[in-house]
Design a protein around this motif. Structure first.
Motif, PDB file in Angstrom:
ATOM      1  N   THR A   1      22.013 -25.907  83.440  1.00  0.00           N
ATOM      2  CA  THR A   1      21.568 -26.671  84.601  1.00  0.00           C
ATOM      3  C   THR A   1      22.414 -27.926  84.789  1.00  0.00           C
ATOM      4  OG1 THR A   1      19.306 -25.873  84.308  1.00  0.00           O
ATOM      5  CG2 THR A   1      19.602 -27.849  85.645  1.00  0.00           C
TER       6      THR A   1
ATOM      7  N   LYS B   1      25.563 -28.350  83.871  1.00  0.00           N
ATOM      8  CA  LYS B   1      26.861 -27.938  84.398  1.00  0.00           C
ATOM      9  C   LYS B   1      26.778 -27.611  85.884  1.00  0.00           C
ATOM     10  CE  LYS B   1      28.813 -26.072  80.100  1.00  0.00           C
ATOM     11  NZ  LYS B   1      29.304 -24.839  79.414  1.00  0.00           N
ATOM     12  N   ALA B   2      25.687 -26.958  86.297  1.00  0.00           N
ATOM     13  CA  ALA B   2      25.526 -26.611  87.708  1.00  0.00           C
ATOM     14  C   ALA B   2      25.382 -27.872  88.564  1.00  0.00           C
ATOM     15  CB  ALA B   2      24.309 -25.703  87.884  1.00  0.00           C
ATOM     16  N   ASN B   3      24.649 -28.862  88.071  1.00  0.00           N
ATOM     17  CA  ASN B   3      24.496 -30.110  88.814  1.00  0.00           C
ATOM     18  C   ASN B   3      25.819 -30.861  88.927  1.00  0.00           C
ATOM     19  OD1 ASN B   3      21.741 -29.998  89.481  1.00  0.00           O
ATOM     20  ND2 ASN B   3      21.145 -30.731  87.454  1.00  0.00           N
TER      21      ASN B   3
ATOM     22  N   LYS C   1      28.809 -29.474  88.836  1.00  0.00           N
ATOM     23  CA  LYS C   1      29.672 -28.699  89.735  1.00  0.00           C
ATOM     24  C   LYS C   1      29.274 -28.900  91.199  1.00  0.00           C
ATOM     25  CE  LYS C   1      31.431 -24.025  90.506  1.00  0.00           C
ATOM     26  NZ  LYS C   1      31.379 -22.600  90.059  1.00  0.00           N
ATOM     27  N   ALA C   2      27.984 -29.039  91.442  1.00  0.00           N
ATOM     28  CA  ALA C   2      27.512 -29.232  92.821  1.00  0.00           C
ATOM     29  C   ALA C   2      27.666 -30.671  93.305  1.00  0.00           C
ATOM     30  CB  ALA C   2      26.047 -28.813  92.919  1.00  0.00           C
TER      31      ALA C   2
END
Length: 395
Positions: free
Chosen positions: A80, A82-84, A86-87
């Protein structure tokens, strides 16, 4: 479709102590696993579990399956993060928030939620009881309360993990249910919905779902909170703790009512629902200091999520459109200019002279139309082009 059902547990004093000790043990173990994952750089479950499994069992008193769940919880937390990153949710590279998040391991509160699978937790929906593993042994016959509809959904459709949550002195279980959803029907038209702060939602039919009641409530709660904080007494602090989440619950209930009204209207008239894609709006919009509280307390994402899942359960298609200039464009002649928006409530086209409310579609005046009607037109065009699964967002 996935639906989360929440039930409230009614444990005895002994059972509550055992549940609290279990959460503490699991989260302390999770913090240890998180440090190992951060130091070693191994954040995949298959690579991380052999490094920590034996230590988690021996030092933190967890049995085999809870230890596996703890490792999975840590891996999910890093995924999560890493996704935040990246976004762009934590800012740009080198920014304070992003640097802080990247420079230290993920930390779990001692009372953070813990997931249990069917090996650790079993349900007796007909008896309204659950059996759950704890560090004090297996606890059987813990009672829970919920509605008849929720109990039926758990008995027939529950799948996967259930989360044990401690919140404001109460114990809850969040169960994931996979229920069949009807296929979306072919809409005859779209119901445009313009989301805002003063008017929470305005439809292209002219219905204005005002946020004045919520705004008055928030203003009163802010004044009450400031008054209690200034007192600095024990009774004031107890009162603050009691009302801590009251405003949040009030706003959530308001969004539930509004989303139900929108979905019911669309289902009754065999129309789809058109919403703006407001991803990243808080980063794009600049507000004055005195307006920032209103902007950041605007729960538009929650309202959109409520509309989406209610619409999916009813088989109503939802289309997201580009929100740019929806309040500046005339729905009659399509002329777009920032001066068309006279003030918050008034629209006056500089090209054709059409005047109307800035948000609603003005059904009493056939040629009038505001943001919600423009959203409706864009959604209808997107549906005809077949691009409804590819919503665009303003840069």
């Amino acid at each position: 479709m996935k639906v989360v059902v929440r039930v409230k547990l009614e444990p005895s004093a002994y059972q509550a102590d055992a549940l609290a000790a279990t959460l503490r043990a699991c989260n302390r173990a999770a913090n240890h696993v998180s440090r190992v994952a951060f130091d070693s750089g191994e954040q995949r479950r298959n690579g991380l579990q052999p490094l920590v499994y034996r230590q988690v069992k021996d030092e933190y008193g967890l049995s085999a399956q809870p230890a596996v769940r703890v490792v999975k919880k840590v891996c999910d937390a890093y995924a999560t993060l890493k996704a935040n990153i990246k976004a762009g949710n934590l800012g740009r590279p080198g920014g304070k928030r992003r640097s802080k998040a990247e420079s230290r391991p993920v930390v779990f509160r001692e009372d953070a939620a813990q997931a249990f699978d069917d090996r650790c937790l079993s349900w007796r929906a007909d008896q309204r009881t659950v059996s759950i593993w704890t560090v004090a042994g297996r606890l059987k016959g813990i009672r829970f309360v919920c509605s008849e509809n929720a109990a039926k959904m758990i008995a027939e459709h529950r799948q996967g993990e259930s989360d044990l949550v401690f919140c404001d002195g109460s114990w809850y279980l969040f169960a994931t249910c996979d229920i069949p959803a009807p296929a979306p029907f072919e809409p005859a038209d779209c119901l445009g919905v313009d989301l805002g702060i003063v008017n929470i939602a305005t439809t292209s039919d002219g219905a204005v779902l005002s946020g004045r009641r919520l705004e008055r409530y928030r203003k009163r709660m802010r004044a009450l909170t400031a008054k209690l904080q200034a007192k600095k007494t024990k009774s004031a602090k107890r009162r603050l703790k009691a009302i801590r989440r009251r405003e949040q619950r009030f706003a959530t209930d308001t969004n539930h009512q509004i989303s139900k009204t929108i979905v019911t209207t669309a289902e009754r008239t065999s129309r789809g629902i058109a919403l703006e894609d407001l991803t990243g709006i808080r980063e794009r919009v600049k507000a004055r200091h005195d307006q920032r509280y209103r902007l950041h307390s605007w729960a538009f994402a929650q309202l959109g999520a409520f509309v989406a899942y209610k619409a999916e359960r009813a088989g109503v298609p939802v289309v997201h459109v580009d929100p740019r200039n929806t309040s500046r464009q005339c729905s009659s002649c399509r002329h777009t200019h920032k001066t068309n928006r006279v003030d918050q409530a008034t629209f006056a086209c500089r090209a054709c002279g059409t005047t109307m409310h800035a948000d609603d579609g003005g059904t009493s005046r056939p040629k009038a139309g505001g943001a919600s009607r423009n959203i409706r037109h864009r959604a209808d065009a997107a549906w005809q082009r077949g691009t409804v699964n590819c919503p665009t967002s303003a840069p």
